[in-house]
Design an enzyme around this catalytic site. Structure first.
Site, short mmCIF file in Angstrom:
data_model
loop_
_atom_site.label_atom_id
_atom_site.label_comp_id
_atom_site.label_asym_id
_atom_site.label_seq_id
_atom_site.Cartn_x
_atom_site.Cartn_y
_atom_site.Cartn_z
N TRP A 1 0.84 -1.22 0.00
CA TRP A 1 0.00 0.00 0.00
C TRP A 1 0.86 1.25 0.00
CZ3 TRP A 1 -4.21 -1.60 -1.78
CH2 TRP A 1 -4.77 -2.81 -1.37
N ASP A 2 1.95 1.21 0.73
CA ASP A 2 2.88 2.34 0.69
C ASP A 2 3.41 2.58 -0.72
OD1 ASP A 2 2.92 3.23 3.33
OD2 ASP A 2 4.58 1.94 3.91
#
Lengths: 399, 399
Positions: free
Chosen positions: A157-158
């Site tokens: 997600w980062d």
């Protein structure tokens, strides 16, 4: 590094993974990305993995090809310098709070067309990290074979948020080029995550069926895909996404007659339907296990390659690093002088542009390495004021 | 949908996840993304999850807000129309083979400043998918507790590649705006994956230490982070990334004295060092397990929130979908008329732009829904030639 973004200057005030990734992608495409660093480094400056001397291999890779201005951000004068740099350049990438000294509206008072890209945790401003967003949207409950949830290791997600933020900055720049208008672009990890569930059809799936997908271990949902072990003990992943691949896989393993038998018994045809190859996996998998388990990996790999079948053996990261095609002979890698002194190849942009010169990857800056240079260049500060700022500890410079 | 990319027209010829994701992000920011579809749909047109009627919930979400021109790509005339559309617009996003009828050099013969963004599997052109790149770079060998590798469920490499491709297209457009030069931008999944290992410091780690990181289950490497279970059986993820969070966590759990005891016994201080909180986890985790296991989740969550501690409970996707903040009340979602007829909310752009109007998400097209419209608009075809192309089956139109 490629020079696609020549002339674009971006201030980055950020830590952890998502926001520095955004700046990295911009820098690897030729933007002049200027980090505003707390003197001595922010909360991720010593993040693991580290060298024996405590230098962060994580930090020096996520911050390649950027410049560093070190400021004492706990003092008003340091914050004002940071704000002045943002206003002078017109572009900011940050994961600092929306309401602090890098609030868009505050900054835009001195630069009406400012574009701020702000990476956030939860959309409401509450703190979140990759690993706490991931389990909030359900992926660990689908990973592995159960019964306990399994976290991912890749901070997916980062990374996705960082890439999306870089895209969003360039999109906002296109609008400003056309209209003169700036603005803030907020990219919360939580919206990237739940939006991705939507984009992949998973949200529609759980909302229309009313229940969660079963837990599948290493089986790929909705098509023929799984890991198998060869006679010589190599675990390999095989995924079939076209009907030609299916026909070639069946032929390569000489399973035509056996599969025709299943098709006749169950009244189905696997030739043109991914879904049936998935729903009848109870019958198909044992055939493939036996056929693959009866042959060595090298033999199978050659047959699979000849048939355009998508497969790959499981490897550890150390094994991947030793693959010449991936690292040693890969043009995205080249040597670079790393601040830690550690000797390993550096990556440039993921993309390759045939016919355009790829410049070597640049190292990350030392903390404050470019303080004087940038403050002179961007804010026009002379040696007198710079000396005073250094003496009073408002700016830091690399030794 | 936001109108940041107004006026940008992009041809998308693609299937699976990465390349359609690139087009989706562009479309959600206002670009006019025109899909070139095989009549009846490409290899992913029926990909799972599907409705009871066999319509793909995956396809209709990854292709929102795009237009569809259906062509018989097995015939020369269909391929020529596809090439003409690319040349007329000047921008192509595709995962078609580098050497086929959508080869950049072929297309650029009629459009010198063409920009082609090509998503690839392996950088050498060999086929690969998210799940076969992932295990080739080692993540499944680090996921879970072992001994067998655990595949991820989220197609993280596809998604990251798609976002990066959208970024790379806009970067190439900036260069063309400045110089007039087009070109091809190739983004292989394999380079995104190995480049990411480099960017996160993992490649440096295995190359300088000579060995792989240990397998950690749900423990986060290099800092204090793990899942814990509360007295009332809620599993929750806690990750500490700042020294203030550590102090607040210790205080919230009333562990100050116990931790001071460990610090004294081991001659360390955890107050300012992520790494020590990780290396001494054998002593720390039992304290936290007991303290967290002695209290209910609601009580702990309130204390954690007050201290700015990053935490979240594990949920299934169905539970996440039912969270009003994530879906029902989230401004990125709105109703849309889905081609499948299934009723569920649609996502727009992940980003939010305070002060700019967010337009509702648009549905995906039906196969060939915009064939006549686009061929008239972009290539100037009149009704006579269009009728002939429909009659001869070169173009398909949605019923």
């Amino acid at each position: 590094m490629y020079r696609l973004l020549d002339g674009l200057q971006v201030i980055e005030a950020s830590s952890f993974v998502a926001s520095p990734t955004c700046g990295l992608y911009l820098a690897q495409m030729g933007a002049d990305v200027i980090r505003i660093d707390q003197i001595g480094g922010g909360p991720d400056f010593r993040r693991w993995p580290v060298t024996a001397q405590g230098d962060s291999l994580y930090w020096e890779n996520l911050n390649r090809a950027k410049r560093s201005v070190a400021l004492d951000l706990s003092r008003g004068e340091g914050r004002e310098l940071a704000q002045a740099l943002v206003r002078a350049t017109g572009q900011l990438v940050t994961n600092f709070p929306a309401s602090g000294f890098l609030a868009h509206d505050t900054l835009a008072q001195g630069r009406a067309d400012l574009i701020t890209v702000r990476v956030m945790g939860w959309a409401n401003g509450a703190p979140a990290l990759d690993y706490t967003v991931n389990n909030a949207v359900g992926y660990p409950m689908l990973t592995g074979e159960g019964p306990d949830p399994v976290n991912h290791v890749l901070p997916a997600w980062d990374l996705l948020t960082g890439a999306y933020a870089a895209f969003a900055l360039l999109a906002a720049l296109r609008r400003r080029d056309a209209t003169g208008l700036g603005g803030e672009v907020r990219v919360p990890l939580s919206d990237v995550a739940i939006g991705t569930l939507a984009n992949l059809g998973s949200l529609a799936e759980v909302m229309t069926t009313g229940h969660d997908r079963p837990r599948l271990g290493n089986v790929v949902f909705g098509l023929f895909g799984r890991d198998f072990v060869t006679r010589d003990g190599v675990r390999t992943m095989i995924v079939v996404v076209t009907h030609r691949q299916w026909a070639n896989l069946v032929a390569a393993l000489d399973l035509g007659a056996a599969i025709a038998g299943i098709e006749a018994a169950r009244g189905v045809s696997f030739a043109q339907d991914d879904g049936l190859r998935y729903t009848h996996r109870d019958a198909l998998f044992p055939l493939f296990e036996a056929a693959i388990g009866a042959r060595d990996h090298a033999d199978l790999a050659a047959a699979f390659d000849a048939g355009g079948i998508v497969h790959s053996a499981y490897r550890t990261m150390a094994e991947a690093a030793a693959d010449p095609a991936l690292v040693r002979d890969n043009p995205i890698f080249a040597p670079a002088a790393n601040p830690s002194g550690a000797d390993y190849p550096a990556a440039g942009a993921f993309a390759s542009l045939p016919g355009m010169e790829r410049l070597p990857p640049c190292p990350a800056p030392r903390n404050g390495q470019h303080s004087e240079q940038v403050l002179a260049e961007v804010l026009g500060l002379d040696s007198g004021p710079l000396a005073r700022l250094i003496d009073t500890g408002i700016i830091g410079t690399a030794r």
